[in-house]
Each structure stands twice: as C-alpha cells, then as structure tokens.
Design a protein around this motif. Sequence first.
Motif, PDB file in Angstrom:
ATOM      1  N   LYS A 116      86.836  43.334  -3.428  1.00  0.00           N
ATOM      2  CA  LYS A 116      87.584  42.189  -2.906  1.00  0.00           C
ATOM      3  C   LYS A 116      88.975  42.152  -3.532  1.00  0.00           C
ATOM      4  N   SER A 117      90.013  42.026  -2.713  1.00  0.00           N
ATOM      5  CA  SER A 117      91.389  42.055  -3.207  1.00  0.00           C
ATOM      6  C   SER A 117      91.967  40.669  -3.441  1.00  0.00           C
ATOM      7  N   ASP A 118      91.400  39.652  -2.820  1.00  0.00           N
ATOM      8  CA  ASP A 118      91.934  38.297  -2.940  1.00  0.00           C
ATOM      9  C   ASP A 118      91.900  37.818  -4.396  1.00  0.00           C
ATOM     10  N   ARG A 119      93.068  37.424  -4.931  1.00  0.00           N
ATOM     11  CA  ARG A 119      93.246  36.915  -6.295  1.00  0.00           C
ATOM     12  C   ARG A 119      92.977  37.975  -7.366  1.00  0.00           C
ATOM     13  N   LEU A 120      92.814  39.236  -6.972  1.00  0.00           N
ATOM     14  CA  LEU A 120      92.582  40.290  -7.957  1.00  0.00           C
ATOM     15  C   LEU A 120      93.836  40.524  -8.785  1.00  0.00           C
ATOM     16  N   VAL A 121      93.683  40.524 -10.102  1.00  0.00           N
ATOM     17  CA  VAL A 121      94.781  40.769 -11.020  1.00  0.00           C
ATOM     18  C   VAL A 121      94.847  42.239 -11.386  1.00  0.00           C
ATOM     19  N   GLY A 122      93.718  42.805 -11.641  1.00  0.00           N
ATOM     20  CA  GLY A 122      93.612  44.197 -12.048  1.00  0.00           C
ATOM     21  C   GLY A 122      92.180  44.476 -12.458  1.00  0.00           C
ATOM     22  N   ALA A 123      91.949  45.525 -13.226  1.00  0.00           N
ATOM     23  CA  ALA A 123      90.593  45.872 -13.641  1.00  0.00           C
ATOM     24  C   ALA A 123      90.634  46.691 -14.923  1.00  0.00           C
ATOM     25  N   MET A 124      89.635  46.461 -15.768  1.00  0.00           N
ATOM     26  CA  MET A 124      89.400  47.325 -16.914  1.00  0.00           C
ATOM     27  C   MET A 124      88.364  48.362 -16.503  1.00  0.00           C
ATOM     28  N   VAL A 125      88.583  49.586 -16.916  1.00  0.00           N
ATOM     29  CA  VAL A 125      87.610  50.643 -16.673  1.00  0.00           C
ATOM     30  C   VAL A 125      87.154  51.183 -18.020  1.00  0.00           C
ATOM     31  N   TYR A 126      85.869  51.092 -18.284  1.00  0.00           N
ATOM     32  CA  TYR A 126      85.310  51.655 -19.513  1.00  0.00           C
ATOM     33  C   TYR A 126      84.228  52.666 -19.133  1.00  0.00           C
ATOM     34  N   TYR A 127      83.811  53.453 -20.092  1.00  0.00           N
ATOM     35  CA  TYR A 127      82.835  54.501 -19.822  1.00  0.00           C
ATOM     36  C   TYR A 127      81.516  54.212 -20.532  1.00  0.00           C
ATOM     37  N   ASP A 128      80.427  54.492 -19.833  1.00  0.00           N
ATOM     38  CA  ASP A 128      79.100  54.422 -20.428  1.00  0.00           C
ATOM     39  C   ASP A 128      78.285  55.610 -19.935  1.00  0.00           C
ATOM     40  N   GLY A 129      77.084  55.731 -20.439  1.00  0.00           N
ATOM     41  CA  GLY A 129      76.232  56.836 -20.037  1.00  0.00           C
ATOM     42  C   GLY A 129      75.329  56.465 -18.874  1.00  0.00           C
ATOM     43  N   ALA A 130      74.915  57.461 -18.126  1.00  0.00           N
ATOM     44  CA  ALA A 130      73.952  57.289 -17.045  1.00  0.00           C
ATOM     45  C   ALA A 130      73.054  58.516 -17.017  1.00  0.00           C
ATOM     46  N   HIS A 131      71.885  58.389 -16.390  1.00  0.00           N
ATOM     47  CA  HIS A 131      70.971  59.533 -16.345  1.00  0.00           C
ATOM     48  C   HIS A 131      69.981  59.386 -15.203  1.00  0.00           C
ATOM     49  N   ASN A 132      69.235  60.459 -14.968  1.00  0.00           N
ATOM     50  CA  ASN A 132      68.142  60.476 -14.000  1.00  0.00           C
ATOM     51  C   ASN A 132      66.867  60.211 -14.788  1.00  0.00           C
ATOM     52  N   ASP A 133      66.409  58.965 -14.793  1.00  0.00           N
ATOM     53  CA  ASP A 133      65.406  58.537 -15.768  1.00  0.00           C
ATOM     54  C   ASP A 133      64.071  59.274 -15.696  1.00  0.00           C
ATOM     55  N   SER A 134      63.471  59.401 -14.529  1.00  0.00           N
ATOM     56  CA  SER A 134      62.148  60.034 -14.489  1.00  0.00           C
ATOM     57  C   SER A 134      62.226  61.531 -14.784  1.00  0.00           C
ATOM     58  N   ARG A 135      63.316  62.170 -14.348  1.00  0.00           N
ATOM     59  CA  ARG A 135      63.450  63.593 -14.672  1.00  0.00           C
ATOM     60  C   ARG A 135      63.711  63.770 -16.169  1.00  0.00           C
ATOM     61  N   MET A 136      64.400  62.854 -16.785  1.00  0.00           N
ATOM     62  CA  MET A 136      64.574  62.877 -18.231  1.00  0.00           C
ATOM     63  C   MET A 136      63.221  62.737 -18.923  1.00  0.00           C
ATOM     64  N   ASN A 137      62.388  61.849 -18.400  1.00  0.00           N
ATOM     65  CA  ASN A 137      61.060  61.636 -18.980  1.00  0.00           C
ATOM     66  C   ASN A 137      60.226  62.910 -18.906  1.00  0.00           C
ATOM     67  N   VAL A 138      60.246  63.564 -17.752  1.00  0.00           N
ATOM     68  CA  VAL A 138      59.488  64.803 -17.577  1.00  0.00           C
ATOM     69  C   VAL A 138      60.025  65.886 -18.506  1.00  0.00           C
ATOM     70  N   ALA A 139      61.354  65.953 -18.649  1.00  0.00           N
ATOM     71  CA  ALA A 139      61.953  66.963 -19.526  1.00  0.00           C
ATOM     72  C   ALA A 139      61.534  66.756 -20.979  1.00  0.00           C
ATOM     73  N   ILE A 140      61.458  65.508 -21.417  1.00  0.00           N
ATOM     74  CA  ILE A 140      61.018  65.226 -22.789  1.00  0.00           C
ATOM     75  C   ILE A 140      59.563  65.645 -22.968  1.00  0.00           C
ATOM     76  N   ALA A 141      58.717  65.339 -21.969  1.00  0.00           N
ATOM     77  CA  ALA A 141      57.308  65.717 -22.043  1.00  0.00           C
ATOM     78  C   ALA A 141      57.158  67.238 -22.117  1.00  0.00           C
ATOM     79  N   LEU A 142      57.900  67.963 -21.292  1.00  0.00           N
ATOM     80  CA  LEU A 142      57.816  69.425 -21.295  1.00  0.00           C
ATOM     81  C   LEU A 142      58.333  70.010 -22.606  1.00  0.00           C
ATOM     82  N   THR A 143      59.364  69.377 -23.171  1.00  0.00           N
ATOM     83  CA  THR A 143      59.868  69.849 -24.457  1.00  0.00           C
ATOM     84  C   THR A 143      58.830  69.635 -25.550  1.00  0.00           C
TER      85      THR A 143
END
Length: 770
Positions: A238-265
């Motif tokens: 939405k552009s109405d009354r928009l001043v600007g934006a902060m962009v920060y970084y965080d992590g993301a993952h594929n949760d169930s495939r991560m779970n399977v990878a931990i189990a296999l490890t």
Amino acid sequence: MLRGLYTRHSRKVQMLAAGVGGIGVYSLVKSQSHTHADALSHLAAATSTDPAQLWVPPSRDEMLRRLGCPETPTQPVSKSWFSSSSSASKAEPAEAEPEFDLLICGGGATGVGCALDAATRGLKVALVERDDFSSGTSSRSTKLVHGGVRYLEKAFKELDIEQYKLVVEALHERSIFLKIAPYLSYQLPIMLPIYAYWKLPYYFVGAKAYEFLAGAEGISKCYFLGKRKALEAFPMMKSDRLVGAMVYYDGAHNDSRMNVAIALTAVAHGAVVANHVEVVELVKKPRSKFFGKAGFGKDEICGAVVRDVLTGKTWTVKAKGVINATGPFSDGLRKLDTGLTTQEIVAPSAGVHIILPNYFSPRNMGLIDPETSDGRVIFFLPWQGNTIAGTTDSPTTVSANPMPSEEDITWILDEVKNYLDPGIKVRRGDVLAAWSGIRPLVRDPAAKNTAALVRNHMINVSESGLLTIAGGKWTTYRAMAQETIDKAVEVFDLGEKAGPCISERTILVGTAGWTPNMFIKLIQNFGIETEVAEHLADSYGGHAWAVASMAHMTGLRWPIHGKKLSPQYPYIEAEVRYAVRREYACTVVDVIARRTRLAMLNAQAAKETLPRVIEIMAEELHWTPQRQAQEHADALQFLSCMGLHYLEGLNDKSPEERTFYTRNHFVPEELVAYQKEFARWDKQGNGRIRAKDLGKALKALDVTDADVSVQQDALAIAEKMELGKQGLLEFGEFLEVLSEIKERKQLSRFKMEEGEARTIVSTLKSGGGV
C-alpha cells in the motif's frame, strides 16, 4: 539425432548413478563414533561440485533390527488395522535385545536434535517417532530462523534481561543454521513498512540494535528505503501515507527437510532411528543407583515397549535413560510414567498459516506487520514459490492433525489486506492451503507457580527418571538438544562415555558437494529444466545427484529427464523413489507433506498427484491393492486438514459459494451472462457502455442488494474504484464493479457472526513462536 541425444544423456546418467550412493556426510571435526567412520569423507570434498562416492543410510528394516525388533511378517498390513489399545501390543522379546544409552521419543526438531547431539558425543542412541519425522509442529512453522525482533523490542521496553538473553541465543543459533546446512537455510530480506515519520528513527534504531546483537555472527546489513524505492522492491504494498521502509535480514529454511536432514545425520553418526514406531509402555525396575537421593523414586525407567504401527509388531527396547521430546504430546508420555492423574504441563496454542499464490509478494522479499489488531506480529513471506502468511496464537486441543479455523484464516487475510495496495484483492479463494501447528507452551511442574507459562523451554525429570524437554522454537532446537543431553549425561550417569558437545560444528548431510551454482551442472548432466534443478539443489544439497540419477526420461525434446508430479510445481517422480529408498518415507503423506512440500503449498494440487504417488510407492514397497486404497483414504483425510475440505463438493454448490473458495472471481456461466448483458448496452459497438446505464445492466443481472438504489450503488462503487471517469466503462471495468459487489455479498454471508471474537494467547506467553 534425438535418439543420439537421449543415448548420450542416458550413458552419462548411468555413469553418474554408479558413483552416487545417496547421501554425503562430512563433519567439521573428527567424530568420536566409530560406527560411521567409513561414511565420512575429508572436509576438502565439501568444496567439490562433482558427485562423490556417497553414503547410503541403512534401510528402515535394518533400523528396526538394530532396535531389537523380532522378524517382521512377510506381508505388512495397514497401520489402520492396529489400534493403540490392541491386544497385539503385548511385548514379544527379541533375541539379544540391545541396550542403548538413551532412547529418545519424538522425531521432531528437538528429538532429532537430541539424537544427533548424543550420537556425536559417542553415546549409543535410539529414537522412535509414532508418526513421521516432523509430522507435527516441526513441519508447520513460519519457516523463519530468527532471533525475534518483537522480543528485542519487549526486552528494551520492559528492561527484561531474560527476553534479551533469548534474542542473543537465537541469533547465535541462526548463524549455526546457515553454516551447517547452507542449502536448506538462507538469509531473507524482510521489509518493515513505515507510515508515520516519527516511527522512522524508532524502527531504524531497533533494526540496528538487532543487527548489533548478532555481532560477528550477523548476516547482511539492514538499510532504509524511501517511498519510491520501497515500492519498487515490494510493488504490492500500500502506497497511501507510506513514508519509507526499513529492510533487515533474518534466516529462513525448509523446516521438514531440515528435520529429515538432522535425522539422517544422526544415523550417519551411529544413531538408530525409526519413524512410525510408537511407545506403548514404559518399562521400570527397582532403582539401583541414586536410591534415596532427593528427587528420585524407588523405581527407574529402563526402557520402553514399542510398536511398529505399520505392522503391529511389538518389542522391548532397553535403555539407561528415556527422553520425552514429543512436543504437544509430552503429557501423554508423562502419564504413561506417573498415571492418568499426572498434572499436565502443556498449554497448546494453535498457530495457523495460510499459503497464497506467488503474485502477492516479490520472490526475494518478505514483509512484517508489527502492529496487528491483536497486538502481535504477522509475517508475509515468499516460500517455495508461493507466499506464506501467519501466524495466529489461539488456545486449542492437542490432536495429530489440527484443523485451521475459518476465523483464523479470515483474520490473517484481513491483516494482510491492511498492507497491500487497495487494487489488489486478497480473497478467501486465493488461499491454496491452510494449516495449523500446535505450539507446546509449557508450565514447569517444579516451579512455585505451576500455572505460569515458561517463556522458552523447560526440562523436567520425573521421580522415575523420565526426562522431558518441551517448549522452545525451531531456531533454538540445537541449543535445547545440547542442554537436554547435558542433563541426560548427569541424570543417567553417562559421564564416562559421553564426550563434549560438537553439534555446533557438525554439518548436515547434503552440505558436502553443494554450491549455489551446482544446479547448472544438474541441468547440463541430466537435461532437467532449470526450475527443477534449482529445487533439487536447494532441497537435497550435494545428494541432488542421487535424486536426479533416479529420474526417468520425459519423452520430450526438453527437459530430457524429470517427470513432474504436478505441472505447477518443480517436484518430480524421482523424489518419491528417493524418499522411499533413502529417507524412510513409508506413507503417501510422508512424501507429499514432508519429503516434498506439495501438501503444504497447494492442497488441491497434492490431491491430483495422489494416484501417481501411490503407484510409484506401490512399486517400491510392494503394496497390496487394499493398502493402496487405505493410503489414498489416509492422504485425503490429511489434506482435509490442509484446507482441502473447503474445496470438496464445490461443483454441486451455487456460483457464489464456488467462487468464494476458488481463485477465480466468476465461473464460466457467469462470464457468459455478463458478456451478453454488456453487449446489449454497448450501443455503439465500440466495447464501452455509458456509466448511467450501469445500474440498469446490474439490475437486469440481479446482482445488487434490494434495499439500495441500484443506480446509486453502482455509480458509488465505480467512483470509489476510479472507473468510468469519462462517463464510459469498458468490459474490464464492468467486471471490476461486478467483482466488488460480489465480494461484498460474499463477505456479508460468510463473515463471523456478530459478537464472536477470536480467543488469543497473550503475546507475553507465546514463547517465541514456531
């Protein structure tokens, strides 16, 4: 020529398949376990982009044998033929039953994390999971690996040192995620839109503080975008009354495939793991050690009676200690220990997420709403080619497959609309899938105030020695596992056998051989399309080679290999075979929900793939026709919890009801009627009608409310949408008016009843989210 092309590719695939066994395992340190020494390669191989000789995990039958399971029947029967109270649960002793140092119950993130931690310390570990790895909350998270910007805000506002410590710990764990499994976890820019100038310095300082706390383990730097740049990066906003934006970084993952990878490890490091094996009884004996010591009773747990739910076979697993890592089901196992009157510690909270089409968000930019109507944060993130939005926090009851409520789905949609351009309509029919994960908020039974919920996680040891770990969130699974095994070593007197924790430096299977550009070689070597190659590399890492080597020819000029399960998504048939042979997939739901993510992304598309998935699995597992029918029924039941039940039977409903739950605003017969009516009022034959004739056309179509003047209502809608400025409307604008009217009628019909309010869990007790 085409035949020659096929032949060359076939020979190359055969050569690659001969050198690809399945799963590569590498460690940043020399492990103490000798059971997997032959499976480990030199660290230098981790930088190679070529397929190496890879480790193949033991089969599930071999896992069961190592658990002490008696010889399995030659004709497996459906799991539905055995109930939890079946007389078949009487234990049958196996020959030379092995004794483990630890038996871990639960195959979610915490459970497999504990198995990996213990195995890399040199302990003899077994893990059993009643359903499948990550079948519960661990596959239904927000997909973020984050410290929690909201918790940092609370820490400063309330001068809460505990909240501060939780954020710092989670940021440290985030950096570990990105190191040990870079193909499954990644950094994601998240935009925080600002609609008031005074909030600009507030959010800027907050983002910088979040970045500062990560220290040397931080990821990309946050930055500010002006209004124009912010809209370029996130044009749907939405552009109405928009001043600007902060962009920060965080992590993301594929949760169930991560779970399977931990189990296999964990398996690669010597752990014995088995999914679809449940605990039916805890075995106890008179306590020989620590008798009389405060906190310990006269009896101690020395193992459990377990049952393979796929065959009904039961046996006893001996262990020096048992760990309860069953998440929302923790109280069930605790009651097997101390009886049905045991005080419950889990306060289950439902976190609902919805999946929307990818055109609602940019491919590589998320969005956070820090000020929702109920005071919590909602995320709007790109994930696996679609857009995920959530989450909620509502009290619920514990169940294997909780159903997302229509109220929660509607609430998320309403919150999302607040941040999107008014011209973008987010409708109920745009929801491709919806699912609920149960967050196990917990009470500490050892605390003075047993009614209070702990903020993070809790470890409790019963008088008989059952060690329960509950609460927490995905991001801190490894730290929780480390703390749990530290406690287990102390309680079960394993200090002489256990080495130090090295899970921070133990990389997961698939990391070796993976590079961000390996998908290019997959395309060149196997002739698979780009989208599929990228998906395989990002889901399987270095052993994407093994998956691709199982791919059959498509019969097309291009792609040469890799038949898709669904034309809309990059999942291929070879992944089904790989899941069965290399990742312990035993049921159709294991494949469509957790080895691939199709069920979580699009319930209808997943339903359409069922016949082919069942056909492939029947070939691999030798299913009978009866078992195939049962698997189909079980999969449909599961998909109903993914939102499919809203779509069932739509063809028998009115056009209004059909389009409410589908992505198209109008059904074909409606469009035909609208085209005819528009043509009737198009006097000049130039594809336009007069605005003053709009009301007459709508009245003829009988689509407006009876208590409002048709002409006034139609013109008001057109004016609001800035249509027909020259007194004329084209057919597209005519449809816009009809769409607005239809949406109003649908919302008034399907909205929540007056006076009904959503029950939510206090943000102070949410424990960090899933």
